[in-house]
Scaffold this motif. Structure first.
Motif, short mmCIF file in Angstrom:
data_model
loop_
_atom_site.label_atom_id
_atom_site.label_comp_id
_atom_site.label_asym_id
_atom_site.label_seq_id
_atom_site.Cartn_x
_atom_site.Cartn_y
_atom_site.Cartn_z
N GLY A 1 1.07 -1.17 0.39
CA GLY A 1 -0.34 0.07 -0.15
C GLY A 1 0.93 1.45 -0.05
N SER A 2 2.08 1.21 -0.96
CA SER A 2 2.92 2.36 -1.09
C SER A 2 2.40 3.68 -1.39
N THR A 3 1.38 3.87 -1.95
CA THR A 3 0.76 4.75 -2.86
C THR A 3 -0.40 5.05 -1.82
N SER B 1 -2.27 6.88 1.86
CA SER B 1 -1.60 8.10 2.96
C SER B 1 -0.70 7.34 3.95
N ILE B 2 -1.27 6.03 4.53
CA ILE B 2 0.27 5.83 5.72
C ILE B 2 1.24 5.34 4.28
N GLY B 3 1.24 4.91 3.36
CA GLY B 3 1.91 4.02 2.08
C GLY B 3 3.28 5.67 2.47
N GLY C 1 4.62 -2.44 -3.23
CA GLY C 1 3.40 -2.91 -3.16
C GLY C 1 2.28 -1.77 -3.18
N ALA C 2 1.00 -1.69 -4.36
CA ALA C 2 0.43 -0.74 -4.53
C ALA C 2 -1.33 -1.22 -5.19
N GLY C 3 -1.59 -0.56 -5.92
CA GLY C 3 -3.63 -1.20 -6.76
C GLY C 3 -2.98 -0.08 -7.55
N ASN C 4 -3.81 0.68 -8.37
CA ASN C 4 -3.76 1.45 -9.51
C ASN C 4 -3.06 2.80 -9.68
N ASN C 5 -2.77 3.15 -8.32
CA ASN C 5 -2.02 4.95 -8.36
C ASN C 5 -0.82 4.81 -9.89
N VAL C 6 -0.39 3.98 -10.44
CA VAL C 6 1.36 4.34 -10.96
C VAL C 6 1.48 5.57 -10.99
N SER D 1 2.78 -2.63 6.41
CA SER D 1 1.70 -3.16 6.22
C SER D 1 0.33 -2.58 6.57
N ALA D 2 -0.10 -1.56 5.08
CA ALA D 2 -0.08 -0.42 4.75
C ALA D 2 -1.51 -0.19 3.16
N THR D 3 -2.14 -1.69 3.36
CA THR D 3 -2.90 -1.32 2.04
C THR D 3 -4.93 -1.64 2.77
N VAL D 4 -5.46 -1.10 2.15
CA VAL D 4 -6.61 -1.24 3.02
C VAL D 4 -7.99 -2.04 2.85
N GLY D 5 -7.70 -2.79 4.01
CA GLY D 5 -9.31 -3.93 3.70
C GLY D 5 -8.82 -4.63 4.20
N ALA D 6 -9.18 -6.18 3.27
CA ALA D 6 -9.40 -7.37 3.16
C ALA D 6 -8.13 -7.69 1.99
N ALA E 1 -0.17 -0.77 10.29
CA ALA E 1 -1.64 0.06 9.53
C ALA E 1 -3.52 -1.04 9.58
N ASN E 2 -3.09 -1.72 8.63
CA ASN E 2 -3.70 -2.31 7.78
C ASN E 2 -4.82 -3.07 9.16
N LYS E 3 -5.78 -2.29 9.73
CA LYS E 3 -6.18 -3.31 11.21
C LYS E 3 -7.49 -4.27 10.88
N TRP F 1 -7.81 14.66 10.92
CA TRP F 1 -6.66 13.06 10.43
C TRP F 1 -6.96 13.31 8.18
N ASN F 2 -5.67 13.29 7.97
CA ASN F 2 -6.20 13.29 6.49
C ASN F 2 -5.99 11.88 6.27
N MET F 3 -6.59 11.07 5.62
CA MET F 3 -6.72 9.83 5.64
C MET F 3 -7.23 8.91 4.09
N GLY F 4 -7.34 7.96 4.16
CA GLY F 4 -7.67 7.64 3.35
C GLY F 4 -9.25 7.54 3.20
N1 LIG Z 1 -4.30 6.63 7.42
C1 LIG Z 1 -4.17 6.96 8.29
O1 LIG Z 1 -3.63 7.79 8.83
C2 LIG Z 1 -4.21 5.98 9.25
C3 LIG Z 1 -4.11 6.06 10.13
C4 LIG Z 1 -4.22 4.47 11.18
C5 LIG Z 1 -4.56 3.25 9.86
N2 LIG Z 1 -4.87 3.12 9.06
C6 LIG Z 1 -5.14 1.97 8.32
O2 LIG Z 1 -4.79 1.72 7.72
C7 LIG Z 1 -4.39 1.17 6.25
C8 LIG Z 1 -4.55 1.79 4.83
O3 LIG Z 1 -4.89 3.67 5.22
P1 LIG Z 1 -5.00 4.58 3.99
O4 LIG Z 1 -5.32 5.43 4.85
O5 LIG Z 1 -3.57 4.89 3.83
O6 LIG Z 1 -5.63 4.05 2.99
P2 LIG Z 1 -5.78 4.80 1.90
O7 LIG Z 1 -4.99 6.07 1.38
O8 LIG Z 1 -6.69 4.56 0.23
O9 LIG Z 1 -4.20 3.11 0.86
C9 LIG Z 1 -4.59 2.10 0.56
C10 LIG Z 1 -3.69 1.34 -0.03
O10 LIG Z 1 -4.08 0.36 -0.73
C11 LIG Z 1 -3.96 0.48 -2.13
N3 LIG Z 1 -4.58 -0.83 -2.40
C12 LIG Z 1 -6.18 -0.22 -2.46
N4 LIG Z 1 -6.42 -2.08 -3.58
C13 LIG Z 1 -5.40 -2.54 -3.28
C14 LIG Z 1 -5.26 -3.64 -4.20
N5 LIG Z 1 -6.64 -4.33 -5.03
N6 LIG Z 1 -4.09 -4.69 -4.01
C15 LIG Z 1 -2.84 -3.55 -3.99
N7 LIG Z 1 -3.17 -2.65 -3.25
C16 LIG Z 1 -4.15 -2.20 -2.96
C17 LIG Z 1 -4.00 1.86 -2.85
O11 LIG Z 1 -3.18 1.32 -4.00
P3 LIG Z 1 -3.62 2.45 -5.39
O12 LIG Z 1 -3.94 4.05 -4.24
O13 LIG Z 1 -2.52 2.58 -6.02
O14 LIG Z 1 -4.53 1.88 -6.21
C18 LIG Z 1 -3.42 2.64 -1.34
O15 LIG Z 1 -1.74 1.81 -1.32
C19 LIG Z 1 -6.28 0.88 6.88
O16 LIG Z 1 -6.29 0.08 6.50
C20 LIG Z 1 -6.24 2.31 7.61
O17 LIG Z 1 -7.92 2.06 8.34
C21 LIG Z 1 -5.03 4.41 8.51
#
Ligand SMILES: NC(=O)c1ccc[n+]([C@@H]2O[C@H](COP(=O)([O-])OP(=O)(O)OC[C@H]3O[C@@H](n4cnc5c(N)ncnc54)[C@H](OP(=O)(O)O)[C@@H]3O)[C@@H](O)[C@H]2O)c1
Length: 400
Positions: A10-12, A14-16, A37-42, A103-108, A127-129, A206-209
């Motif tokens: 989940g490098s692309t 917010s946490i990544g 590892g990332a999703g689609n944000n190339v 570990s910072a992808t989102v969801g399962a 991070a990926n709770k 907080w500024n998050m996904g």
């Molecule tokens: N943000 C925070 O401050 C914060 C704080 C505490 C806990 N968390 C937890 O940390 C996790 C990440 O949160 P976030 O806010 O960083 O989320 P986010 O900004 O939405 O980022 C999610 C990451 O997961 C990747 N992803 C999504 N679908 C994917 C797939 N099918 N295959 C591979 N990669 C995939 C995305 O890739 P693309 O963007 O490239 O598609 C992106 O890199 C969550 O579980 C959240 O609950 C976040």
């Protein structure tokens, strides 16, 4: 000193991106990026590859892989190994040179890769709770068997990890997770009923996904964190409390049996928690400004409003029941949040979807991967039936 190898799932996101900022701020002597590892944000990923030169990269689809190759070729950069989908994320999570996996992808989607990292004995900065909510027993057992360290990045659990250091478990009366209260803390239930997606995405501190921001609007985020805290620290549901604290400066606290309370405070920036999880047990200087309590002057605390935020009780119910019920809760929540973001259901429908799925779920012991994945899939199917039912007639969602 050889820099430690870091892999980021989940490098692309917010946490990544914040993890990479931490690595850059610490300088090349401490950490080096070996896999991303990332999703689609190339677009963002191509920049990250250019700056950090990882040996391996994984993206969600073949189209994203094609796009990434083209962008890197244009910049005249050496191509890393590029993989696709969950198998690619697993390779990232188990990369031989990775000492720590963030570990910072989102969801399962992060579940199997994170589990594999733990099985491989890596330090996991989690991070990926959702992964721990859906399969806490499997994940903690894997860590125990391999000797892997599971360190929380979530600011509340990161705070608790710091507060609990050196304390005996039996001398802790309870742990208290703080919650900002989200964008609807001071709004009425009827205002929540008519909330738009952009209203719900406006988090006060907080500024998050997007997904965690919606979870913060329903306070399901806190519910997920209660389950996460159980698996990380071994306290039961009755020993885990929640306190709404709108300033988000006290990140969490513990109450000891002699009445002492130990809290961890810090500025509202995830880089603190990420850095702590990566450098633990060492502490390194951080580029963030120090916390200025005089500028804040007043801190507020209040009980959560369970009527407005029923997701909290659903999470406690899932934790108490155990087995695959937390798996079902997590899956139903992910689908319901998606349904809300796609404007198929209301914000206040999210808890209804989850409750209906939990009511119908046949709980089983969550002791193996197949059972967990089957529970996750069946809960998603049920959730989508509920979403369809709630979304009809479509006029219901017409925004005034
Ligand atoms: N943000 C925070 O401050 C914060 C704080 C505490 C806990 N968390 C937890 O940390 C996790 C990440 O949160 P976030 O806010 O960083 O989320 P986010 O900004 O939405 O980022 C999610 C990451 O997961 C990747 N992803 C999504 N679908 C994917 C797939 N099918 N295959 C591979 N990669 C995939 C995305 O890739 P693309 O963007 O490239 O598609 C992106 O890199 C969550 O579980 C959240 O609950 C976040």
């Amino acid at each position: 000193m050889t820099p430690k190898g870091i892999a980021i799932l989940g490098s692309t996101g917010s946490i990544g991106c914040n993890t990479l900022r931490v690595i850059e701020s610490l300088g090349g002597e401490s950490f080096r990026v070996v896999a991303l590892g990332a999703g689609n944000n190339v677009e963002i990923l191509a920049d990250q590859v250019g700056r950090h030169l990882p040996e391996l990269v994984s993206v969600a689809t073949e189209a994203a892989a094609h796009d990434l190759r083209a962008r890197l070729f244009e910049r005249d950069l050496d191509l890393p190994r590029i993989l696709v989908g969950e198998p690619g994320l697993v390779e990232v999570a188990t990369h031989t040179d990775a000492d720590c996996v963030v570990s910072a992808t989102v969801g399962a989607i992060g579940f199997v890769p994170t589990l594999r990292a733990l099985e491989a004995g890596k330090r996991v900065a989690l991070a990926n709770k959702e992964t721990l909510v859906m399969a806490g027993e499997l994940m903690t057992r894997a860590a125990k068997q391999s000797g892997a360290e599971l360190l929380p990045v979530d600011s509340e659990h990161n705070a608790l990890h710091q507060c609990l250091k050196g304390e005996h478990h039996h001398e802790v009366r309870r742990i208290v997770l703080t919650a900002s209260g989200g964008p609807f803390r001071t709004k009425s239930l009827s205002e929540m009923r008519s909330a738009t997606v952009s209203d719900a995405l406006r988090h006060p501190t907080w500024n998050m996904g997007a997904k965690i921001t919606i979870d913060s609007a329903t306070l399901m985020n806190k519910g997920l964190e209660v389950i996460e805290a159980h698996w990380l620290f071994g306290f039961n549901a009755d020993q885990i409390g929640i306190l709404v604290h709108p300033e988000s400066v006290v990140h969490s606290m513990i109450e000891l049996i002699d009445g002492s309370v130990i809290a961890q405070l810090g500025v509202t920036d995830m880089r603190h928690a990420i850095q702590y999880a990566m450098t633990y047990p060492e502490r390194h200087a951080c580029e963030l400004p120090p916390l200025d309590l005089t500028a804040l002057a007043t801190l507020h605390f209040e009980e959560p409003d369970h009527e407005k935020f029923p997701c909290i009780e659903l999470a406690y119910r899932a934790l108490r029941a155990g087995g695959t019920l937390p798996t079902a809760l997590n899956a139903a929540n992910e689908e319901a949040v998606r349904g809300f973001i796609e404007e198929r259901i209301r914000l206040t429908d999210i808890h209804k979807v989850i409750e209906r799925v939990m009511d119908q779920h046949a709980i089983e012991p969550a002791l193996d991967l197949e059972t967990v994945l089957a529970a996750d899939q069946s809960a998603r199917l049920l959730a989508n039936i509920e979403i369809e039912r709630l979304a009809k007639p479509s006029a219901v969602l017409a925004r005034s």
